[in-house]
Design a protein around this motif. Structure first.
Motif, PDB file in Angstrom:
ATOM      1  N   TRP A 170       0.836  -1.204   0.000  1.00  0.00           N
ATOM      2  CA  TRP A 170       0.000   0.000   0.000  1.00  0.00           C
ATOM      3  C   TRP A 170       0.870   1.254   0.000  1.00  0.00           C
ATOM      4  N   ASP A 217      -4.800   0.998  -2.804  1.00  0.00           N
ATOM      5  CA  ASP A 217      -6.128   0.563  -2.377  1.00  0.00           C
ATOM      6  C   ASP A 217      -6.594   1.498  -1.260  1.00  0.00           C
ATOM      7  N   ASP A 263      -9.392   1.780   0.217  1.00  0.00           N
ATOM      8  CA  ASP A 263     -10.196   1.140   1.249  1.00  0.00           C
ATOM      9  C   ASP A 263      -9.332   0.429   2.291  1.00  0.00           C
ATOM     10  N   HIS A 264      -8.118   0.008   1.888  1.00  0.00           N
ATOM     11  CA  HIS A 264      -7.263  -0.726   2.825  1.00  0.00           C
ATOM     12  C   HIS A 264      -6.910   0.147   4.025  1.00  0.00           C
TER      13      HIS A 264
END
Length: 498
Positions: free
Chosen positions: A44, A295, A297-298
């Motif tokens: 990420w 990502d 949402d991560h």
């Protein structure tokens, strides 16, 4: 350059003192991402930094500061009895305006604001219902007051105040981040929000310099010194009751330009406030079109999971942190780390000495944040103790990265003035390619830190002592007068050229 003929000399040179050959600003260390962080977070972070066109370092430190604020007073770390630390981390991102500080900060703040939104919406719905109840309470209180007046007038016992005349306190609208909070505003928030908060500042230099201009007299600095340590604090307010906060716990994050930081280093009070920041000054990220997208949402899921950590309610109905202790092995590792810190302190002074002195507590905080980041990101079990692995990764991050990064950021403040000027003079000699020069040659260039005799003379003396240059006796010309000060340069300074 026209100078009188020097007296002959023998150019036998020892090696010059290496400290004068180092650059004024040490190179940026490499962030040990894969050695310290789990694979999901590492992926990420790389993708977020690439998508934002920012150095990886900015993205990672921004996240550490954000997550430390989310954990806040829900969990504190304690290496042993009598020593407890809140998790909060103060992050200082150093770089030019185009370095990518703000985009990297956004990568951490956007998920935080996304997690805050439903909390605020729920609280605002409660406040709307409370407002309706408050209107009814006003009417009920007004009716009750009239009844009291009538009873007193008739010599009867006044009626008790009805329950519906009290709407209770208004619901608190939670704030996970503020951008420009005064101590009164932050105090009002934290009095109702015991978990803590993040203070985000686009420009840290102005904020730090402005602390001495507190409108009520005095300084904001004592408030912020306590906010780093999570200690109790009473906020005095003009015309209002003072607010007492049991644990003043605020994480801080923001950016600063290198020139503004340099100004801060020489103007800051020696109270340890600046040394509480983790300064990060990476090399600029290469200019390229993003090939990956993080990502989003991560990171939001990580924050939401950390928000599920509750404070402990004790037998007196008071909320306080859950204390996460060290295992015996982690305590042993802390002992070894503190010995290393003692050795680093022996070689430091000024701001670096203050920064190094705070490393044991900082490393304990980092071990807690890393442990809960692993729990929230990698699917690990909730940590109830700091293990050797947790503390070992934090200590490695500090020794291999944060310590050399602080030496880079605070190089000017950690280096004596004469040595800084001597390094600048070596750079000038190399730029000009001088095998020999006079003091007048240097003064003519009017370089910063070398443009006056009072600044140049200590640099010349330092380089003479360090075998980098030598003073050459010059015969007085036929017209008399003061002879020029001529110096010859150690060939090693010019890369071995005679």
């Amino acid at each position: 350059m026209n100078v009188p003929e020097p007296v002959p000399f023998v150019p036998d040179w020892p090696a010059p003192d290496a400290k004068f050959l180092r650059p004024e600003v040490p190179p940026a260390p490499e962030l040990p991402l894969d050695e310290v962080f789990g694979p999901r977070f590492a992926t990420w972070a790389r993708e977020a930094a690439e998508a934002k066109g920012a150095p990886l370092d900015y993205a990672v430190l921004s996240v550490l500061s954000v997550l430390s604020s989310v954990i806040g007073n829900a969990r504190w770390v304690s290496p042993w009895r009598g020593w407890a630390e809140p998790p909060v981390i103060w992050a200082m991102l150093i770089g030019l305006p185009s370095a990518g500080k703000s985009p990297a900060i956004d990568a951490a703040l956007q998920p935080l604001r996304a997690a805050e939104k439903p909390l605020r919406e729920a609280a605002e719905a409660e406040k709307k219902a409370w407002s309706e109840k408050a209107e009814i309470a006003k009417l009920a209180e007004s009716t009750w007051k009239e009844a009291v007046k009538a009873a007193i007038k008739e010599g009867q016992t006044p009626p008790d105040k009805p329950q519906e005349a009290d709407a209770g306190p208004p619901p608190h609208i939670p704030r996970l981040v503020v951008n420009d909070g005064t101590i009164e505003r932050l105090g009002a928030i934290l009095a109702k929000q015991p978990r803590g908060i993040l203070q985000m500042r686009d420009e840290l230099a102005g904020w730090l310099e402005g602390m001495a201009r507190y409108s009520g007299g005095g300084s904001d600095r004592p408030f912020w010194l306590e906010a780093y340590g999570g200690r109790g604090y009473t906020v005095e307010r003009m015309g209002r009751e003072p607010l007492t906060i049991d644990r003043l716990t605020i994480a801080v994050m923001g950016g600063v330009q290198p020139d503004r930081l340099k100004s801060l280093l020489f103007k800051a009070d020696d109270d340890g406030l600046l040394a509480r920041f983790l300064p990060i000054w990476p090399e600029p990220a290469p200019l390229r079109r993003p090939g990956a997208w993080a990502d989003e949402d991560h990171m939001r899921r990580i924050i939401e999971k950390l928000l599920t950590l509750d404070l402990l309610t004790d037998e007196h109905d008071q909320q306080r942190p859950w204390i996460v202790g060290f295992t015996d092995g982690a305590r042993d590792l802390m002992d070894e780390f503190r010995l290393a810190v003692r050795q680093w302190e022996a070689e430091a002074e000024g701001l670096m000495l203050s920064f190094i002195g705070k490393l044991p507590g900082l490393t304990a905080r980092l071990s807690l944040v890393l442990a809960f980041l692993e729990w929230a990101s990698e699917g690990a079990e909730e940590p109830h103790q700091i293990t050797v692995q947790h503390f070992g990764r934090a200590a490695h991050l500090v020794e291999a990265y944060f310590l050399p990064m602080a030496r880079r950021a605070y190089a000017d403040a950690a280096t004596p003035k004469a040595e800084r000027a001597a390094r600048r003079l070596v750079q000038v000699i190399r730029e000009q390619g001088w095998p020999r020069f006079t003091s007048r040659d240097v003064l003519r260039l009017d370089r910063a830190g070398l443009g006056a005799k009072a600044a140049l003379d200590p640099a010349l003396e330092a380089l003479i002592e360090g075998d980098a240059i030598r003073a050459v006796p010059v015969q007085t010309g036929p017209q008399g007068g003061r002879p020029q000060r001529l110096y010859t340069v150690n060939p090693a300074i010019l890369g071995g050229q005679a």
